[in-house]
Structure formats: structure tokens, C-alpha cells
Design a protein around this motif. Structure first.
Motif, PDB file in Angstrom:
ATOM      1  N   PRO A  95      33.840 -15.304   9.300  1.00  0.00           N
ATOM      2  CA  PRO A  95      34.538 -14.612   8.311  1.00  0.00           C
ATOM      3  C   PRO A  95      33.860 -13.154   8.096  1.00  0.00           C
ATOM      4  O   PRO A  95      34.425 -12.147   7.568  1.00  0.00           O
ATOM      5  CB  PRO A  95      34.416 -15.353   7.119  1.00  0.00           C
ATOM      6  N   HIS A  96      32.569 -12.949   8.470  1.00  0.00           N
ATOM      7  CA  HIS A  96      31.994 -11.683   8.303  1.00  0.00           C
ATOM      8  C   HIS A  96      31.925 -10.951   9.696  1.00  0.00           C
ATOM      9  O   HIS A  96      31.164  -9.693   9.579  1.00  0.00           O
ATOM     10  CB  HIS A  96      30.139 -11.899   7.783  1.00  0.00           C
ATOM     11  N   ALA A  97      32.582 -11.194  10.706  1.00  0.00           N
ATOM     12  CA  ALA A  97      32.576 -10.785  12.005  1.00  0.00           C
ATOM     13  C   ALA A  97      33.223  -9.389  11.727  1.00  0.00           C
ATOM     14  O   ALA A  97      34.409  -9.380  11.290  1.00  0.00           O
ATOM     15  CB  ALA A  97      33.136 -11.640  13.007  1.00  0.00           C
TER      16      ALA A  97
END
Length: 68
Positions: free
Chosen positions: A50-52
Motif C-alpha cells: 500500500p505504500h509503494a
């Protein structure tokens, strides 16, 4: 995509763009589209958390020289 799906997509896209595909060009267009769909599937298969986030810029690196 199956060959039938590829043909349906190419036909629909050509119609939407009012693009007349010549009969002699159709096999190449279908072949290229199928290849592009395969490449897209490879990219989509890479898991992202989710943080890419996308990189600001891409800087290629040179391949390593083979060791003798």
C-alpha cells in the motif's frame, strides 16, 4: 487474453477510433496486441504494498560485465 478476446478488443477499439484496418495488417495488429497484453500481465503480476509510490525519475544502470 484469449485470441477471441484480443480480436474483439481490437475490432472494438478500431471501430471506436474509426480506424480502418487493412486485411493484410490485421494479423500483425493482433499479434502485437497479444504481445502487449502479455507484457502488461507481467507488470500487473508484480506485488505492490500500500505504500509503494512511483519513482520521481528513472535512471538506468549499465549491466554488469561478465566475470572471466
Amino acid at each position: 487474453m484469449t485470441p477471441a478476446q484480443t480480436e474483439a478488443y481490437v475490432d472494438a477499439a478500431a471501430a471506436a477510433l474509426d480506424l480502418k484496418l487493412r486485411p493484410e495488417h490485421r494479423p500483425g495488429v493482433l499479434r502485437y496486441f497479444a504481445l502487449a497484453a502479455e507484457m502488461a500481465a507481467l507488470v500487473e503480476a508484480v506485488p505492490l504494498d500500500p505504500h509503494a509510490e512511483p519513482a520521481v525519475s528513472f535512471v538506468p544502470v549499465s549491466p554488469k560485465e561478465p566475470e572471466a
